[in-house]
Design an enzyme around this catalytic site. Structure first.
Site, PDB file in Angstrom:
ATOM      1  N   ARG A   1      31.024  35.210  37.775  1.00 41.53           N
ATOM      2  CA  ARG A   1      31.807  34.320  36.910  1.00 41.53           C
ATOM      3  C   ARG A   1      32.094  33.025  37.675  1.00 41.53           C
ATOM      4  O   ARG A   1      32.655  33.072  38.776  1.00 41.53           O
ATOM      5  CB  ARG A   1      33.134  34.982  36.527  1.00 41.53           C
ATOM      6  CG  ARG A   1      33.908  34.154  35.522  1.00 41.53           C
ATOM      7  CD  ARG A   1      35.241  34.785  35.144  1.00 41.53           C
ATOM      8  NE  ARG A   1      35.805  34.081  34.003  1.00 41.53           N
ATOM      9  CZ  ARG A   1      37.037  34.260  33.549  1.00 41.53           C
ATOM     10  NH1 ARG A   1      37.831  35.157  34.115  1.00 41.53           N
ATOM     11  NH2 ARG A   1      37.471  33.590  32.521  1.00 41.53           N
TER      12      ARG A   1
ATOM     13  N   ARG B   1      32.127  35.637  29.690  1.00 40.74           N
ATOM     14  CA  ARG B   1      32.314  35.924  31.109  1.00 40.74           C
ATOM     15  C   ARG B   1      31.842  37.321  31.469  1.00 40.74           C
ATOM     16  O   ARG B   1      31.900  38.241  30.659  1.00 40.74           O
ATOM     17  CB  ARG B   1      33.765  35.742  31.525  1.00 40.74           C
ATOM     18  CG  ARG B   1      34.795  36.753  31.007  1.00 40.74           C
ATOM     19  CD  ARG B   1      35.262  36.517  29.574  1.00 40.74           C
ATOM     20  NE  ARG B   1      35.845  35.220  29.321  1.00 40.74           N
ATOM     21  CZ  ARG B   1      37.140  34.941  29.466  1.00 40.74           C
ATOM     22  NH1 ARG B   1      37.975  35.885  29.835  1.00 40.74           N
ATOM     23  NH2 ARG B   1      37.588  33.754  29.194  1.00 40.74           N
TER      24      ARG B   1
ATOM     25  N   ASP C   1      36.716  39.428  33.447  1.00 45.64           N
ATOM     26  CA  ASP C   1      38.044  38.815  33.462  1.00 45.64           C
ATOM     27  C   ASP C   1      39.005  39.902  33.930  1.00 45.64           C
ATOM     28  O   ASP C   1      39.009  41.012  33.377  1.00 45.64           O
ATOM     29  CB  ASP C   1      38.388  38.364  32.031  1.00 45.64           C
ATOM     30  CG  ASP C   1      39.721  37.641  31.955  1.00 45.64           C
ATOM     31  OD1 ASP C   1      40.031  36.872  32.878  1.00 45.64           O
ATOM     32  OD2 ASP C   1      40.435  37.837  30.958  1.00 45.64           O
TER      33      ASP C   1
ATOM     34  N   ASP D   1      42.922  40.372  34.371  1.00 47.83           N
ATOM     35  CA  ASP D   1      44.253  39.809  34.144  1.00 47.83           C
ATOM     36  C   ASP D   1      45.311  40.800  34.612  1.00 47.83           C
ATOM     37  O   ASP D   1      45.257  41.995  34.271  1.00 47.83           O
ATOM     38  CB  ASP D   1      44.467  39.510  32.648  1.00 47.83           C
ATOM     39  CG  ASP D   1      43.669  38.295  32.190  1.00 47.83           C
ATOM     40  OD1 ASP D   1      43.272  37.491  33.049  1.00 47.83           O
ATOM     41  OD2 ASP D   1      43.451  38.163  30.970  1.00 47.83           O
TER      42      ASP D   1
HETATM   43  P1  ADP Z   1      41.881  34.024  30.418  1.00 40.10           P
HETATM   44  O1  ADP Z   1      42.211  35.230  31.221  1.00 40.10           O
HETATM   45  O2  ADP Z   1      43.005  33.580  29.511  1.00 40.10           O
HETATM   46  O3  ADP Z   1      40.562  34.126  29.706  1.00 40.10           O
HETATM   47  P2  ADP Z   1      41.201  32.787  32.911  1.00 40.10           P
HETATM   48  O4  ADP Z   1      40.748  34.119  33.380  1.00 40.10           O
HETATM   49  O5  ADP Z   1      40.266  31.638  32.987  1.00 40.10           O
HETATM   50  O6  ADP Z   1      41.704  32.821  31.427  1.00 40.10           O
HETATM   51  O7  ADP Z   1      42.542  32.485  33.699  1.00 40.10           O
HETATM   52  C1  ADP Z   1      43.097  31.216  33.710  1.00 40.10           C
HETATM   53  C2  ADP Z   1      44.256  31.192  34.689  1.00 40.10           C
HETATM   54  O8  ADP Z   1      45.256  32.085  34.266  1.00 40.10           O
HETATM   55  C3  ADP Z   1      43.994  31.613  36.116  1.00 40.10           C
HETATM   56  O9  ADP Z   1      43.570  30.532  36.884  1.00 40.10           O
HETATM   57  C4  ADP Z   1      45.347  32.142  36.597  1.00 40.10           C
HETATM   58  O10 ADP Z   1      45.968  31.283  37.525  1.00 40.10           O
HETATM   59  C5  ADP Z   1      46.163  32.154  35.320  1.00 40.10           C
HETATM   60  N1  ADP Z   1      47.019  33.326  35.148  1.00 40.10           N
HETATM   61  C6  ADP Z   1      48.330  33.242  34.787  1.00 40.10           C
HETATM   62  N2  ADP Z   1      48.876  34.448  34.695  1.00 40.10           N
HETATM   63  C7  ADP Z   1      47.899  35.349  34.984  1.00 40.10           C
HETATM   64  C8  ADP Z   1      47.874  36.772  35.054  1.00 40.10           C
HETATM   65  N3  ADP Z   1      48.964  37.501  34.779  1.00 40.10           N
HETATM   66  N4  ADP Z   1      46.710  37.365  35.405  1.00 40.10           N
HETATM   67  C9  ADP Z   1      45.613  36.632  35.677  1.00 40.10           C
HETATM   68  N5  ADP Z   1      45.551  35.278  35.620  1.00 40.10           N
HETATM   69  C10 ADP Z   1      46.705  34.631  35.283  1.00 40.10           C
HETATM   70 MG    MG Z   2      41.910  35.891  33.175  1.00 36.91          MG
END
Ligand code: ADP
Ligand code: MG
Length: 159
Positions: free
Chosen positions: A87, A97, A100, A102
């Site tokens: 990614r 992607r 991901d 989170d």
């Molecule tokens: P999404 O998960 O919404 O598709 P991304 O993976 O591109 O988007 O993440 C974007 C940003 O989200 C990351 O650069 C990170 O700093 C931020 N972010 C904020 N909170 C979280 C979380 N709880 N877990 C993961 N990323 C987070």
């Molecule tokens: Mg994310």
């Protein structure tokens, strides 16, 4: 003295490549990176939401585990693993992607820094996060909402 272990929950998603294989290697990397006692959900499938037209369907899963480091250190580990699966570090919002990761929950902490919000701000409205998480952690209380994962899922399923 052993560092305090915090219970953590992570959502996995992907819509490029073999998600099953990618998730397996991501889980193994999380373990090598220090996440202990990992328990993972089954794989779920969902339609893309708010994604560019023609985006492939998603595979989703969740895991829980224990982590001795800080929330920021866990975010860094997740981002390194995302990049190691191909990614790009810089990517368009909701672009397809490989992986991901989170961070959904970190114990009962509420974090609102620019780079990290916990509970993940969209988790409680996403069935593709709640369904896998409810399989492995139905009774975990979402701080701020003060309802369990199972209760939030039931409310969402009624809407
Ligand atoms: P999404 O998960 O919404 O598709 P991304 O993976 O591109 O988007 O993440 C974007 C940003 O989200 C990351 O650069 C990170 O700093 C931020 N972010 C904020 N909170 C979280 C979380 N709880 N877990 C993961 N990323 C987070
Ligand atoms: Mg994310």
């Amino acid at each position: 003295m052993k560092a305090k272990l915090n219970k953590i929950a992570i959502a996995l998603g992907g819509n490029i490549g073999n998600s099953k294989t990618i998730f397996c290697s991501a889980i193994s990397e999380l373990g090598k990176g220090g996440v202990e006692n990992i328990k993972k959900s089954a794989l779920f499938h969902s339609k893309p939401e708010n994604c560019p037209p023609g985006s492939p369907d998603f595979t989703n899963a969740a895991l829980i585990g224990e982590w001795a480091g800080s929330p920021d250190e866990l975010l860094k580990l997740c981002q390194q693993i995302e990049i190691s699966t191909g990614r790009p570090a810089k990517h368009d919002f909701n672009a397809p992607r490989t992986l991901d990761l989170d961070i959904i929950l970190f114990g009962s902490e509420i974090i609102n820094s620019p780079d990290l919000q916990i509970p993940h701000p969209r988790a409680a409205s996403r069935l593709f996060v709640l369904k896998p998480l409810a399989e492995i952690a139905p009774d975990w209380i979402f701080p701020g909402i003060n309802k369990t994962v199972k209760q939030i899922l039931q409310v969402n399923n009624r809407i």
